[in-house]
Every structure is written in C-alpha cells, then in structure tokens.
Design a protein around this motif. Structure first.
Motif, PDB file in Angstrom:
ATOM      1  N   ILE A 169       0.845  -1.187   0.000  1.00  0.00           N
ATOM      2  CA  ILE A 169       0.000   0.000   0.000  1.00  0.00           C
ATOM      3  C   ILE A 169       0.886   1.245   0.000  1.00  0.00           C
ATOM      4  CG2 ILE A 169      -1.737   1.315   1.276  1.00  0.00           C
ATOM      5  CD1 ILE A 169      -2.836  -1.197   0.008  1.00  0.00           C
ATOM      6  N   GLY A 170       0.574   2.156  -0.915  1.00  0.00           N
ATOM      7  CA  GLY A 170       1.361   3.371  -1.031  1.00  0.00           C
ATOM      8  C   GLY A 170       2.497   3.291  -2.027  1.00  0.00           C
ATOM      9  N   ALA A 171       2.621   2.173  -2.737  1.00  0.00           N
ATOM     10  CA  ALA A 171       3.667   2.044  -3.750  1.00  0.00           C
ATOM     11  C   ALA A 171       3.440   3.059  -4.865  1.00  0.00           C
ATOM     12  CB  ALA A 171       3.679   0.630  -4.321  1.00  0.00           C
ATOM     13  N   SER A 172       4.531   3.529  -5.470  1.00  0.00           N
ATOM     14  CA  SER A 172       4.448   4.469  -6.573  1.00  0.00           C
ATOM     15  C   SER A 172       5.138   3.874  -7.789  1.00  0.00           C
ATOM     16  CB  SER A 172       5.102   5.806  -6.205  1.00  0.00           C
ATOM     17  OG  SER A 172       4.958   6.734  -7.260  1.00  0.00           O
ATOM     18  N   TYR A 173       4.507   4.018  -8.973  1.00  0.00           N
ATOM     19  CA  TYR A 173       4.960   3.339 -10.179  1.00  0.00           C
ATOM     20  C   TYR A 173       5.549   4.286 -11.227  1.00  0.00           C
ATOM     21  CZ  TYR A 173       2.987  -0.713  -8.020  1.00  0.00           C
ATOM     22  OH  TYR A 173       2.760  -1.744  -7.128  1.00  0.00           O
ATOM     23  N   GLY A 174       5.833   5.535 -10.853  1.00  0.00           N
ATOM     24  CA  GLY A 174       6.703   6.356 -11.664  1.00  0.00           C
ATOM     25  C   GLY A 174       6.108   7.536 -12.377  1.00  0.00           C
ATOM     26  N   TYR A 175       4.853   7.463 -12.804  1.00  0.00           N
ATOM     27  CA  TYR A 175       4.277   8.569 -13.565  1.00  0.00           C
ATOM     28  C   TYR A 175       4.201   9.826 -12.705  1.00  0.00           C
ATOM     29  CZ  TYR A 175       0.918  11.312 -16.239  1.00  0.00           C
ATOM     30  OH  TYR A 175       0.299  12.319 -16.928  1.00  0.00           O
ATOM     31  N   PRO A 176       4.542  11.005 -13.221  1.00  0.00           N
ATOM     32  CA  PRO A 176       4.965  11.321 -14.590  1.00  0.00           C
ATOM     33  C   PRO A 176       6.482  11.381 -14.771  1.00  0.00           C
ATOM     34  CG  PRO A 176       4.562  13.360 -13.428  1.00  0.00           C
ATOM     35  CD  PRO A 176       4.335  12.248 -12.427  1.00  0.00           C
ATOM     36  N   TYR A 177       7.243  10.896 -13.771  1.00  0.00           N
ATOM     37  CA  TYR A 177       8.687  11.110 -13.784  1.00  0.00           C
ATOM     38  C   TYR A 177       9.433  10.030 -14.558  1.00  0.00           C
ATOM     39  CZ  TYR A 177       6.853  13.709  -9.825  1.00  0.00           C
ATOM     40  OH  TYR A 177       6.087  14.523  -9.038  1.00  0.00           O
ATOM     41  N   CYS A 178       8.936   8.812 -14.496  1.00  0.00           N
ATOM     42  CA  CYS A 178       9.644   7.678 -15.089  1.00  0.00           C
ATOM     43  C   CYS A 178       8.647   6.747 -15.758  1.00  0.00           C
ATOM     44  CB  CYS A 178      10.427   6.933 -14.009  1.00  0.00           C
ATOM     45  SG  CYS A 178      11.306   5.477 -14.616  1.00  0.00           S
ATOM     46  N   HIS A 179       9.016   6.221 -16.938  1.00  0.00           N
ATOM     47  CA  HIS A 179       8.138   5.336 -17.693  1.00  0.00           C
ATOM     48  C   HIS A 179       8.800   3.976 -17.877  1.00  0.00           C
ATOM     49  CE1 HIS A 179       5.910   9.000 -18.462  1.00  0.00           C
ATOM     50  NE2 HIS A 179       6.997   9.544 -18.962  1.00  0.00           N
ATOM     51  N   GLN A 180       7.975   2.949 -17.850  1.00  0.00           N
ATOM     52  CA  GLN A 180       8.360   1.533 -18.002  1.00  0.00           C
ATOM     53  C   GLN A 180       9.510   1.125 -17.090  1.00  0.00           C
ATOM     54  OE1 GLN A 180       9.283   1.217 -22.330  1.00  0.00           O
ATOM     55  NE2 GLN A 180      11.406   0.762 -21.717  1.00  0.00           N
ATOM     56  N   GLY A 181       9.694   1.864 -16.014  1.00  0.00           N
ATOM     57  CA  GLY A 181      10.686   1.507 -15.009  1.00  0.00           C
ATOM     58  C   GLY A 181      12.088   1.987 -15.257  1.00  0.00           C
ATOM     59  N   ASN A 182      12.389   2.455 -16.501  1.00  0.00           N
ATOM     60  CA  ASN A 182      13.787   2.796 -16.784  1.00  0.00           C
ATOM     61  C   ASN A 182      13.973   3.955 -17.762  1.00  0.00           C
ATOM     62  OD1 ASN A 182      12.964   1.585 -19.155  1.00  0.00           O
ATOM     63  ND2 ASN A 182      14.339  -0.170 -19.001  1.00  0.00           N
ATOM     64  N   ILE A 183      12.893   4.671 -18.124  1.00  0.00           N
ATOM     65  CA  ILE A 183      13.006   5.785 -19.062  1.00  0.00           C
ATOM     66  C   ILE A 183      12.523   7.060 -18.377  1.00  0.00           C
ATOM     67  CG2 ILE A 183      12.207   6.768 -21.243  1.00  0.00           C
ATOM     68  CD1 ILE A 183      11.991   4.016 -22.369  1.00  0.00           C
ATOM     69  N   PRO A 184      13.441   7.984 -18.056  1.00  0.00           N
ATOM     70  CA  PRO A 184      13.021   9.254 -17.457  1.00  0.00           C
ATOM     71  C   PRO A 184      12.173  10.049 -18.445  1.00  0.00           C
ATOM     72  CG  PRO A 184      15.381   8.892 -17.170  1.00  0.00           C
ATOM     73  CD  PRO A 184      14.908   7.873 -18.163  1.00  0.00           C
ATOM     74  N   ASP A 185      11.160  10.719 -17.927  1.00  0.00           N
ATOM     75  CA  ASP A 185      10.336  11.562 -18.784  1.00  0.00           C
ATOM     76  C   ASP A 185      11.148  12.771 -19.247  1.00  0.00           C
ATOM     77  OD1 ASP A 185       7.404  12.149 -19.679  1.00  0.00           O
ATOM     78  OD2 ASP A 185       8.170  14.054 -18.874  1.00  0.00           O
ATOM     79  N   PRO A 186      11.011  13.170 -20.533  1.00  0.00           N
ATOM     80  CA  PRO A 186      11.799  14.306 -21.021  1.00  0.00           C
ATOM     81  C   PRO A 186      11.460  15.629 -20.348  1.00  0.00           C
ATOM     82  CG  PRO A 186      10.223  13.565 -22.683  1.00  0.00           C
ATOM     83  CD  PRO A 186      10.230  12.543 -21.611  1.00  0.00           C
ATOM     84  N   VAL A 187      10.280  15.747 -19.744  1.00  0.00           N
ATOM     85  CA  VAL A 187       9.890  16.983 -19.071  1.00  0.00           C
ATOM     86  C   VAL A 187      10.094  16.884 -17.557  1.00  0.00           C
ATOM     87  CG1 VAL A 187       7.989  18.579 -18.610  1.00  0.00           C
ATOM     88  CG2 VAL A 187       8.209  17.526 -20.880  1.00  0.00           C
ATOM     89  N   PHE A 188       9.626  15.800 -16.959  1.00  0.00           N
ATOM     90  CA  PHE A 188       9.612  15.696 -15.494  1.00  0.00           C
ATOM     91  C   PHE A 188      10.689  14.760 -14.933  1.00  0.00           C
ATOM     92  CE2 PHE A 188       5.230  16.696 -16.790  1.00  0.00           C
ATOM     93  CZ  PHE A 188       5.031  17.855 -16.062  1.00  0.00           C
TER      94      PHE A 188
END
Length: 285
Positions: A169-188
């Motif tokens: 409970i409370g886990a975070s899966y990355g959006y909007p900072y990281c996608h698919q676990g290993n790709i940083p978002d170009p904006v965030f």
C-alpha cells in the motif's frame, strides 16, 4: 452503455442476439465501470459511484440509482472514466487516471483508491499510475495486478504499457517522472530517479493500450492456460505501425514471475488497417 445509459441483457438467442434489453439507468455523465456484488450493481460515473440494489429482481422497474459517493477526483481532460472492481477484502477499487497525456498532478490523480461498500473510508492504494483500466486479483495469492497505459508522443517504441503488481500500500509506479521503469520523462524526469519507484512486473509493448485482464481458471482452454493472465489490448493510435488489437496470455513461472506475453486472439489488424472499434479511426496514420 451509451449516451449516459446503463443496460442489462439477461438472455440471448442461439445467434447471440438479445431477446430483451432493459434500461437500468439514464442520464449519467460517463458510466464506464460496472461491478456486481451480493445482488447489487455498482456503476462508476465521472465523479460518483452509484448502486442499484437487488437489481436482478427489479429489471423491469429499477429504482433511481443510490449515490454512495460523489467525491471521486474529476477534472476535464483525459482518462476521466472509471473502471471499478471488488477486491478479496470486500472493498471497491477505483483507478483515478491522469487528466492529461503528461502532467504533474501530485497525489490527486494518477492513482488507485479503494472504499467500503457504502462509499466510506476512501483510501489511496497506489500512485504514479497514468491510466489503468484493468484490475484483478490472483486467486492463489490475492495479490492485486493491474495494467497501465504509457504516455504518448515519445515515439513508436517507447514507453511500453505495463503490467504491475501491487507490492505494498502506497507504492508508486513512476508517472509522470519515469516510464516503463527505466526511461526518465523528457519533461519531469529530472525531478526523480527511476530507482525511486516500483518497476513494472512486465512490459507489454508500446501503445498497445492494455485494458481488462483476468486470471484464467476455466475449462475451455488446454491445461497449460490454467492460472495464466489474459489481457485485452485495445490497440494503438499514436504509432506509425499499429500495435495491440489482440488478446494475449501471460504465463507465470514457478516463482510467480510473469513471462513474455503470447498471442491468444488476433486477426484484428491488417497492415495499417484494423477491424473493430478504436478511439480514433479504423485506419492508423
């Protein structure tokens, strides 16, 4: 469901045609999710959860839907529809999609919440989830698994849609900072490292638009399918060559690790043309 209505089709003929259609509710905003629990039909709207009590005994004369909560986060934009499902803990689970392709909404959106049957005790379950339209629980472990649609406008092949397991409970899966676990978002992406988040359990492919999922425990398919996770993929719009438009099967290893998806039902796409409905067009450009 169409035009704000909710229907019931209790019987079909040998040609799969409805023998009768009952209208259970009218004039809703965007009824998208339905879930049946102890004879009651729960319906999601943009910012509400409604319920029709003992509905199977009142198909001819349904009551006005009872509002159990009107406190769901809602904002004009993308992903405002609400899928709903009941968990083994007897609580109703509701994904709250991000109101955009990519934006920082804190913990107000892009998450999964749960509540009691009467709409009370609303709790945040998990964060960093852009748009989940499928929740299910593994029968043996009661673990929550869910799909998540990756962001658009980063190219044909990234980021991938995800299959996730709730680690805690409370886990975070990355959006909007990281996608698919290993790709940083170009904006965030500069605000957080991908290591700060729970990685996906399995990558499903870019733009496949993974939606509903169910663990298979039936008798129609061969024994090898027992316990597999079946995932429906709506199909791409933001891709030069279509992807998705199929149902895949995910087998689990002895360590309960999901393996590469295999095709279960296909044939809905031919080159750049697709058969079946999409959110944009039957021709991908």
């Amino acid at each position: 469901m169409a035009q704000g209505n909710v229907y019931a089709i209790p019987h079909i003929d040998q040609n799969s045609h409805p023998l009768r259609v009952f209208t259970l509710a009218k004039g809703l905003n965007t009824p998208a999710g339905v879930a049946f629990h102890n004879g009651d039909l729960y319906i999601s709207d943009t910012d509400r959860i409604l319920v029709l009590r003992d509905i199977e005994n009142h198909l001819d004369s349904p009551a006005i839907p009872e509002v159990i909560t009107d406190r769901l986060p809602y904002k004009d934009g993308d992903h405002f529809w609400k899928f709903i499902a009941f968990g083994p803990d007897n609580r109703l689970y509701v994904p709250i999609g991000a109101p955009c392709n990519i934006c920082d909404v804190g913990h107000d959106f892009a998450k999964i919440i749960s509540m009691n049957l009467d709409g009370s005790d609303i709790r945040d379950v998990a964060y960093g989830i852009r748009n989940s339209v499928g929740l299910t629980w593994q029968p043996q472990s009661n673990k929550l698994w869910f799909t998540d649609n990756g962001r658009d406008m980063m190219g044909d092949d990234v980021p991938s849609d995800e299959l996730n397991q709730l680690s805690h409970i409370g886990a975070s899966y990355g959006y909007p900072y990281c996608h698919q676990g290993n790709i940083p978002d170009p904006v965030f992406g500069k605000q957080h490292s991908c290591h700060d988040f729970t990685p996906p359990a399995l990558l499903l492919g870019a733009h496949v638009a993974a939606l509903g999922l169910r663990f298979y425990n039936g008798k129609m398919f061969p024994a090898d399918y027992q316990g597999n996770l079946l995932i429906a993929e709506h199909g791409s719009w933001n891709r030069s060559v279509p992807s998705g438009y199929q149902v895949v099967s995910v087998h689990f290893s002895g360590m309960n690790h999901p393996e590469k998806p295999t095709l279960l039902v296909g044939g809905f796409r031919r080159k750049n043309h697709v058969r079946g409905s999409t959110s944009r067009s039957s021709t991908i450009t």
